[in-house]
Design a protein around this motif. Sequence first.
Motif, PDB file in Angstrom:
ATOM      1  N   GLY A   3       0.816  -1.202   0.000  1.00 53.93           N
ATOM      2  CA  GLY A   3       0.000   0.000   0.000  1.00 53.93           C
ATOM      3  C   GLY A   3       0.845   1.245   0.000  1.00 53.93           C
ATOM      4  O   GLY A   3       0.503   2.256  -0.601  1.00 53.93           O
ATOM      5  N   LYS A   6       1.738   2.419  -3.484  1.00 52.96           N
ATOM      6  CA  LYS A   6       0.665   2.572  -4.452  1.00 52.96           C
ATOM      7  C   LYS A   6       0.718   3.884  -5.207  1.00 52.96           C
ATOM      8  O   LYS A   6       0.553   3.919  -6.418  1.00 52.96           O
ATOM      9  N   TYR A   7       0.934   4.963  -4.495  1.00 50.33           N
ATOM     10  CA  TYR A   7       0.820   6.262  -5.131  1.00 50.33           C
ATOM     11  C   TYR A   7       1.934   6.518  -6.132  1.00 50.33           C
ATOM     12  O   TYR A   7       1.828   7.361  -7.006  1.00 50.33           O
ATOM     13  N   GLU A  12      -3.127   1.166  -8.924  1.00 50.45           N
ATOM     14  CA  GLU A  12      -4.400   0.531  -8.613  1.00 50.45           C
ATOM     15  C   GLU A  12      -4.824  -0.464  -9.683  1.00 50.45           C
ATOM     16  O   GLU A  12      -5.402  -1.486  -9.394  1.00 50.45           O
ATOM     17  N   TRP A 187      -0.432   7.992   1.275  1.00 48.30           N
ATOM     18  CA  TRP A 187      -0.905   6.647   0.984  1.00 48.30           C
ATOM     19  C   TRP A 187      -2.360   6.429   1.408  1.00 48.30           C
ATOM     20  O   TRP A 187      -2.830   5.304   1.446  1.00 48.30           O
ATOM     21  N   ASP A 188      -3.050   7.512   1.724  1.00 44.82           N
ATOM     22  CA  ASP A 188      -4.453   7.387   2.130  1.00 44.82           C
ATOM     23  C   ASP A 188      -5.324   7.077   0.916  1.00 44.82           C
ATOM     24  O   ASP A 188      -5.238   7.757  -0.116  1.00 44.82           O
ATOM     25  N   ASP A 189      -6.164   6.065   1.040  1.00 45.95           N
ATOM     26  CA  ASP A 189      -7.104   5.753  -0.021  1.00 45.95           C
ATOM     27  C   ASP A 189      -8.154   6.852  -0.134  1.00 45.95           C
ATOM     28  O   ASP A 189      -8.480   7.542   0.842  1.00 45.95           O
ATOM     29  N   GLU A 191     -11.286   6.685  -0.299  1.00 45.65           N
ATOM     30  CA  GLU A 191     -12.462   6.480   0.557  1.00 45.65           C
ATOM     31  C   GLU A 191     -12.251   6.980   1.977  1.00 45.65           C
ATOM     32  O   GLU A 191     -13.221   7.197   2.712  1.00 45.65           O
ATOM     33  N   THR A 192     -11.000   7.170   2.378  1.00 46.82           N
ATOM     34  CA  THR A 192     -10.739   7.571   3.760  1.00 46.82           C
ATOM     35  C   THR A 192     -10.950   9.062   4.001  1.00 46.82           C
ATOM     36  O   THR A 192     -10.995   9.491   5.157  1.00 46.82           O
ATOM     37  N   HIS A 234      -5.643   8.168  -9.139  1.00 49.92           N
ATOM     38  CA  HIS A 234      -6.421   7.359  -8.193  1.00 49.92           C
ATOM     39  C   HIS A 234      -6.674   8.112  -6.888  1.00 49.92           C
ATOM     40  O   HIS A 234      -7.437   7.647  -6.042  1.00 49.92           O
ATOM     41  N   LYS A 235      -6.054   9.304  -6.750  1.00 55.28           N
ATOM     42  CA  LYS A 235      -6.223  10.084  -5.530  1.00 55.28           C
ATOM     43  C   LYS A 235      -7.242  11.220  -5.684  1.00 55.28           C
ATOM     44  O   LYS A 235      -7.380  12.051  -4.794  1.00 55.28           O
ATOM     45  N   ARG A 263      -8.569   7.412 -13.796  1.00 57.81           N
ATOM     46  CA  ARG A 263      -8.461   5.955 -13.781  1.00 57.81           C
ATOM     47  C   ARG A 263      -8.811   5.446 -15.169  1.00 57.81           C
ATOM     48  O   ARG A 263      -9.027   6.215 -16.099  1.00 57.81           O
TER      49      ARG A 263
END
Length: 598
Positions: A3, A6-7, A12, A187-189, A191-192, A234-235, A263
């Motif tokens: 994770g 990811k960025y 993703e 690295w925060d998704d 949805e958070t 993705h962010k 995306r």
Amino acid sequence: MTGKDKYLDNAEAEASMQPEQRKGQDASEQDRRLTWWREARFGMFIHWGLYSLLGGIWKGKEVPGAYGEHIMLRGRIPVKEYETIAEEFNPVRFDAEAWVRAARDAGMKYIVITAKHHDGFALYDSKVSDFNIVKRSPYGRDPMKVLAEACRKYGIKLCFYYSHAMDWHHPDSQGNTHDYPNNIGAWDDLETWIHDEDKASRYERYLEDKAFPQIRELLTEYGDVGVLWFDCGHKVTDEQGQRFVDYVRSLQPDCLVNRRVRRDGFGDYGNSGDNQLHLRVNRKDWESIHTMNQSWGYKKTDHNWKPVRSLIQNMIDVFSLNGNYLLNVGPTPEGEFDANSTEILTEIGQWMKVNGESVYGTSGSPIGKPQWGRCTAKGRTLYLHVFDWPGDGDLIVQGLRNRVTSAYLLQDPNRTGLQHQRLGEEDIVIRVPSHATDPNATVVVVEYDGEIEANPVTRLLERGFANTLSVFDGEIEGTELRWDTGKKDRDTVTHWTNDADSISWTFRAASPGTYRVLIEYGAEEGKAGGDYLVEACGQQLRGTVYAEGGAYDFRTAELGELAVHAPGTYTVTVRADRITGESLMNLRAVKLIHIPLE
């Protein structure tokens, strides 16, 4: 990929790309915008900024992480300290024309340069933020102005990379939580935070105050821009991603937008992951991005230079899949291309000067992936890029049903005809010289009559080659098994935790024969293990996983022999018989090696 990584490269969905068109997008307009890009095929990526001055070193110590341009985040450098670096950034050896000539001479048709990376520093004279090269550095000039002029002079398309999703300098953006503890983390998704009123509203302020206004500057002050190249989409939300696309269209309707604006499904074309060597392509137009070593920005300790042969063959693989290839240079803080990059560009340019016809304006292979190399196509011509030269002088061209009118070596100015004959309805054989004429990739041209009629199913070769079935060319069945990242040594299927899952390949045999069956896999000691079956042609071979070393310490196991009793199309399947570990194994390939008759 963890994770925390990811960025870094929009990972993703890096192993797959979905159909390109979003609802309401005009396909004819998109085709028109893409015309030059499809013809170009090959471009230069340039990562250059304040991070180049540091070269991966902060206060005398190397900062962990492969990418030099991420030093501000990885090294937790405070904004105020990072700002002082600009006071020393003075690229007095920057020569825009030299850069553009280097790209042109390498055979590249467009340049994508980091107008602003994640650190928030603008490499141009931004009126929106004074954190830029003109106002903060002793250099005091706008390199993008002269680069734009040089690109126009030499016929190279200028494109801008712009980090829209993250800006570590801005107090309301994402990524920098050591200066701004209440920010969205790197690295925060998504949805958070999208329902967190404070974070969401502050992030929207960053978009409105900096991101959109700087995009306006880039698209209104430097002439025609070929691509606005976004990153880490993705962010952002779907709505935000579409706003960026619409904003670009409103300013320069012909400017392309890449998938990383949000995306899959967004933008004009897709992107692979960073340095992704193997992938599943489900999008007509896409682009693969690669470095010459490991880092994108200049890094003093990165001496992991890739051989020219592997870079050329990698880009040919991309062309054969109807993709564009974007190769990165990380200039020095003084503004020059380093000696290693220059040497690599020169060698690639020498290959392109001879073989450019097999690249520009071509489309992907209609005959699949031959065991000896790759294929591109244009008009009624196939370009056979031969990586592994046939020792017996017989080059078998699989799946071509058309009548061949001529065959010759592309580098032969006289186009001396090579003997060729048909092998049944599906294949032809070309008699080639005893040795390859180019150690990187020799191109054989095949001209044919009529509209293409081809069979892309892999044909087994009876001599001279190990028929390798890569997992990225197979089809997965099941709920847990999935393709790995496709990066170096990650060309496997992984997470084989369900014994009902399997992977299969379709292949074609032109004649009866017997083949040795081998599989290549990695299995982590103490975690992987079990038994598996390889099934084909009504036969079944059994193997046991031996877990030694790490998950990517590969070994080859020979399972026995497979008899193909008649010409035809067949399927080979690898399935779990019994999983005794947390997973079965990381499977890399199945190999079928013909056993000649005594």
